[in-house]
Every structure is written in structure tokens, then in C-alpha cells.
Design an enzyme around this catalytic site. Structure first.
Site, PDB file in Angstrom:
ATOM      1  N   ARG A  50      67.826  54.254  -0.795  1.00  0.00           N
ATOM      2  CA  ARG A  50      67.482  54.428   0.630  1.00  0.00           C
ATOM      3  C   ARG A  50      68.701  54.603   1.542  1.00  0.00           C
ATOM      4  O   ARG A  50      68.607  54.414   2.752  1.00  0.00           O
ATOM      5  CB  ARG A  50      66.649  53.218   1.083  1.00  0.00           C
TER       6      ARG A  50
ATOM      7  N   TYR B  37      58.743  40.183   9.454  1.00  0.00           N
ATOM      8  CA  TYR B  37      59.388  41.464   9.691  1.00  0.00           C
ATOM      9  C   TYR B  37      58.342  42.587   9.736  1.00  0.00           C
ATOM     10  O   TYR B  37      57.400  42.594   8.955  1.00  0.00           O
ATOM     11  CB  TYR B  37      60.396  41.756   8.555  1.00  0.00           C
TER      12      TYR B  37
ATOM     13  N   GLU C  41      60.082  47.437  -1.111  1.00  0.00           N
ATOM     14  CA  GLU C  41      61.423  47.741  -0.591  1.00  0.00           C
ATOM     15  C   GLU C  41      62.246  46.477  -0.392  1.00  0.00           C
ATOM     16  O   GLU C  41      61.710  45.450   0.037  1.00  0.00           O
ATOM     17  CB  GLU C  41      61.225  48.463   0.745  1.00  0.00           C
TER      18      GLU C  41
ATOM     19  N   TRP D 251      67.246  38.052   7.372  1.00  0.00           N
ATOM     20  CA  TRP D 251      66.237  38.708   8.187  1.00  0.00           C
ATOM     21  C   TRP D 251      65.953  40.070   7.623  1.00  0.00           C
ATOM     22  O   TRP D 251      65.436  40.712   7.159  1.00  0.00           O
ATOM     23  CB  TRP D 251      66.694  38.894   9.642  1.00  0.00           C
TER      24      TRP D 251
HETATM   25  C1  GCO Z   1      62.943  49.986   7.647  1.00  0.00           C
HETATM   26  C2  GCO Z   1      63.965  49.027   8.085  1.00  0.00           C
HETATM   27  C3  GCO Z   1      64.085  48.834   9.560  1.00  0.00           C
HETATM   28  C4  GCO Z   1      65.304  47.971   9.864  1.00  0.00           C
HETATM   29  C5  GCO Z   1      65.960  48.433  11.104  1.00  0.00           C
HETATM   30  C6  GCO Z   1      67.245  47.681  11.365  1.00  0.00           C
HETATM   31  O1  GCO Z   1      62.604  49.912   6.486  1.00  0.00           O
HETATM   32  O2  GCO Z   1      62.553  50.822   8.439  1.00  0.00           O
HETATM   33  O3  GCO Z   1      63.934  47.853   7.331  1.00  0.00           O
HETATM   34  O4  GCO Z   1      62.942  48.402  10.189  1.00  0.00           O
HETATM   35  O5  GCO Z   1      64.987  46.637   9.955  1.00  0.00           O
HETATM   36  O6  GCO Z   1      66.176  49.805  11.005  1.00  0.00           O
HETATM   37  O7  GCO Z   1      68.042  48.363  12.252  1.00  0.00           O
HETATM   38 MG    MG Z   2      63.511  48.480   5.330  1.00  0.00          MG
END
Ligand code: GCO
Ligand code: MG
Length: 402
Positions: free
Chosen positions: A283, A160, A236, A402
Site C-alpha cells: 500500500r 478507527y 489491512e 492508533w
Molecule cells: C486508510 C488510512 C487512513 C489513515 C490516514 C492517516 O486506510 O485510508 O488508514 O485513514 O489513517 O490517511 O493520515
Molecule cells: Mg489504512
């Protein structure tokens, strides 16, 4: 008395898909609300068009709290991202209208400034540690005081948060991109690149990392302990956020600060996290947690327990959401940090105005309302395109978070 005369829902894909609600009053005042739910956009558009718009026509736009209660309690079915995003769009548009009617920027209606500017973090990433280090350097040289760091796990990939183009954009395929995931490889690798960032650039800026819901509580505790020497601003979403009790175990094992809540939609979803002080930053956002009215309520509860704010601000939050976020961030006493990824050039052709960035801080506009305009004509050049967020699979083929 002024009445709501019209409420229109726009779906367009300028760079990515955004759903926008525009409310017009009988006095000709216009308010905007973001209704974007990444990968499930049309569900919210239908919720608004088919169910909420008929309820709005003829109502008093000044009664924001009453409208919130009417739409929330009046639905009978509670919470959930689709409902709360639709309510958020109405609520945000009404705050925009109230600001314009009063001739004041929205932050003035929220109590005025508590600070001069809003500290933001942006996203550095790389396909490996070397690429990540270059990217961190780029953000530091742009004046950012806080940077999030993510790198792809060697031999596994699929991590990710690794950017392909100019902006990080996970929703990129007509059908979900299926990405591989290996927890052990991640746990072995991620601490090494966070250490490399601190080794190279020192401790003079805030370093953040997003686990993106991938670990069990015990794995998260192990990860948090391993990265303690890096003194992260936060880790996070260490575990899937719907299990609030899971954070007790993580909390007992590590001093690494914890942030969560981007996928949560209501005060009840964060109640245990906040009142037991299991997290350091909440958040939740204007767009996915019921608008300014409800987010303010969450932030006020958080303030009682020493939890600070750290709202989600990825590219799928439209410039209307980002503007609303900055008006609230600048006003609340317990602000922590604001995520800010910026937007594609096409997005900014459709949404005009909004907060300005200087020296790693965002500043709200001083014009009445939220300060963002929607150019309907420009939006017509960017017809809706279906996009899905990716799906993660473990190496044995089973689905992972995910
Ligand atoms: C972040 C988030 C995003 C999300 C996305 C999904 O911390 O910025 O995790 O990257 O994955 O906004 O729509
Ligand atoms: Mg995030």
C-alpha cells in the site's frame, strides 16, 4: 537546455491541509508535486523550502532519476516519512513536467496502459452495524465494486475509520483527540459486522477491512481466521507495519489476504514483506514513498513475487497524488486496487482536473502531464490550520497504536 527556474511551496487548508510543490522551468513549463504528511505538514514544507529548493535551481528538469539519486544519497540521512515525502514532491513535479514537454499523459511515459480503468474501493462506516449496512448499500448503489467496512465498537467507541461528516477525516482537532481502545471488544465485535454485510449483500462485490495497526501478530492471526468465511479482499495493517517479521506468524495461520504499507516509505521497508511473500498487497504511495520513480521500483519488486498493488488514497493524499497514482496504476502489470475517498468541495476549488470516476473505476486524464492544476488565488482563501491525527489509549490509560 531547459533549467529549473523556480520552485515554490504552498501550504493551504482547503477542507484539510495540503502542501504542494510547484516547479517552473526556464521554458515556462510548470510541474506539481504533493508534499502532504498528515499532522506533520510544516516539517516537509521546511525540508523543501530550506533544504531542497536551493538544490533545484538551475538543474536540468529532464534528469528525473539523477535528481532522485542526488536528493536521496545526497542527504546522507536515509528514508523516513519527511525525507521521502519531500523527495516525492520533487520527483512527481518532474514527471508532470516531462509529460507536458513530451505532450503525453504520464501513464504513456510509464509504458502505456495495461488496463482500461483502475478498480477503486471507498469507505463505508457506521456508529453501529445498522448504520454501517446502510452506508454499504449507499456505496453499492453508487456503482462501487469494492467497499471497505468499519463500525465503532459498542460501549467503547473510538474505533478507527468511522465517519462523522461527509468524508472520513481523522485529523480534526487543534490538539490530538484521545480515543479509547479495547482489543478484546474489537475482536468480539468486528467479525460480526463483516458477517452481517455478507449476509445482507452477498458476495458479488469486494469487501475490505482496515485493522489500522491495532493487533499483535497472534491476535491478527485469530482475527484473520475468524473472518475467513467473509472472504475479505484484504485485512489491512493487522499489526504495526515496521515489524516485517511479525507477518510470518499471521501468514501461517490464515488465508485472509493481507495488505500493508501506507506508513512505509521505501523499498527497504517492504523488502522482507515482498520477497517472503508475507503480504498480498503493498500500500505504499507516490507521496510518502519517494515519488513515481521509487514507487515504480517497489511495484516492480512486488511483481516478481506475485504481490499486487493497493495504494493508500485517503483524503490526505492531494488530487496531485491521486492523479499520479492513477497514471501508475493503469500502467503496472501487477495492479490490485486503488483506495479512493474523494475530496472535499473546497479541495476541488483549489486543485482542478484529475482522474474521473465511472462505474467504480478511476480513469487518468489524457492531457499532457499529470492533468491537475493548482489555483494559487483560490488557495489564499484557505489559510493553513494546524490539525493533529488522534491518539489511542487503552482502557487502563496507556498509549496504543492508533
Ligand atoms: C486508510 C488510512 C487512513 C489513515 C490516514 C492517516 O486506510 O485510508 O488508514 O485513514 O489513517 O490517511 O493520515
Ligand atoms: Mg489504512
Amino acid at each position: 537546455m531547459s533549467r529549473i527556474e523556480r520552485a515554490e511551496v504552498f501550504v493551504a487548508s482547503p477542507g484539510r491541509t495540503f502542501v504542494t510543490l510547484r516547479i517552473t522551468t526556464s521554458d515556462g513549463v510548470v510541474g506539481l508535486g504533493d508534499a502532504t504528511l498528515n499532522g506533520r505538514e510544516l516539517a516537509v514544507a521546511s525540508y523543501l523550502r530550506d533544504h531542497l529548493v536551493p538544490l533545484l535551481i538551475g538543474k536540468d528538469p529532464a534528469r528525473i532519476e539523477d535528481m532522485w539519486q542526488y536528493l536521496y544519497r545526497g542527504a546522507y540521512w536515509r528514508r523516513g516519512p519527511v525525507t521521502m515525502t519531500a523527495i516525492a514532491a520533487v520527483d512527481t513535479a518532474l514527471w508532470d513536467i516531462k509529460g507536458k514537454v513530451a505532450g503525453l499523459p504520464v501513464y504513456q511515459l510509464l509504458g502505456g496502459r495495461s488496463r482500461d480503468g483502475v478498480l477503486v474501493y471507498s469507505h463505508a462506516s457506521g456508529r453501529d452495524t445498522a448504520e454501517l449496512l446502510d452506508d454499504v448499500e449507499r456505496f453499492l448503489s453508487l456503482g462501487y465494486e469494492a467497499v471497505r467496512a468499519q463500525a465503532a465498537v459498542p460501549e467503547v467507541g473510538g474505533t478507527y475509520g468511522v465517519r462523522k461528516g461527509k468524508l472520513y477525516e481523522p485529523a480534526a482537532a487543534a490538539l490530538p483527540d484521545e480515543q479509547p481502545w479495547d482489543t478484546e471488544a474489537y475482536l468480539n465485535f468486528a467479525p460480526t459486522y463483516l458477517e452481517a454485510v455478507r449476509e445482507r449483500f452477498g458476495f458479488g462485490f469486494h469487501l475490505l477491512h482496515d485493522v489500522h495497526h491495532r493487533l499483535t501478530p497472534l491476535e491478527a492471526a485469530r482475527f484473520g481466521k475468524a473472518v475467513e468465511p467473509c472472504r475479505l479482499f484484504w485485512m489491512e495493517d493487522p499489526t504495526p507495519a515496521e515489524n516485517q517479521e511479525a507477518f510470518r506468524l499471521i501468514r501461517q495461520h490464515t488465508t485472509t489476504p493481507i495488505a500493508t504499507g501506507e506508513v512505509l516509505n521505501s523499498i527497504w521497508d517492504v523488502q522482507t514483506l515482498i520477497t517472503e511473500q508475507l503480504i498480498d498487497y503493498v500500500r505504499t504511495t507516490v507521496v510518502h514513498a519517494g515519488g513515481l520513480t521509487h514507487l515504480r521500483r517497489i511495484f516492480d519488486l512486488a511483481a516478481l513475487y506475485g504481490v499486487r498493488t493497493g495504494s493508500h488514497g485517503a483524503t490526505d493524499l492531494s488530487p496531485v497524488s491521486m492523479a499520479a497514482a492513477v497514471h501508475l496504476d493503469v500502467a503496472v502489470p501487477n495492479f490490485g486496487i486503488q483506495e479512493y475517498m474523494g475530496h472535499a468541495d473546497e479541495t476541488l476549488e483549489v486543485f482542478r482536473g484529475g482522474p474521473t470516476l465511472a462505474d467504480g473505476m478511476l480513469h487518468p486524464t489524457e492531457v499532457p502531464g499529470l492533468g491537475v492544476e493548482y489555483d494559487e488565488k483560490a488557495a489564499e482563501r484557505f489559510p493553513y490550520q494546524a490539525r493533529y491525527l488522534p491518539v489511542a489509549r487503552r482502557l487502563d490509560g496507556s498509549v496504543h497504536d492508533w
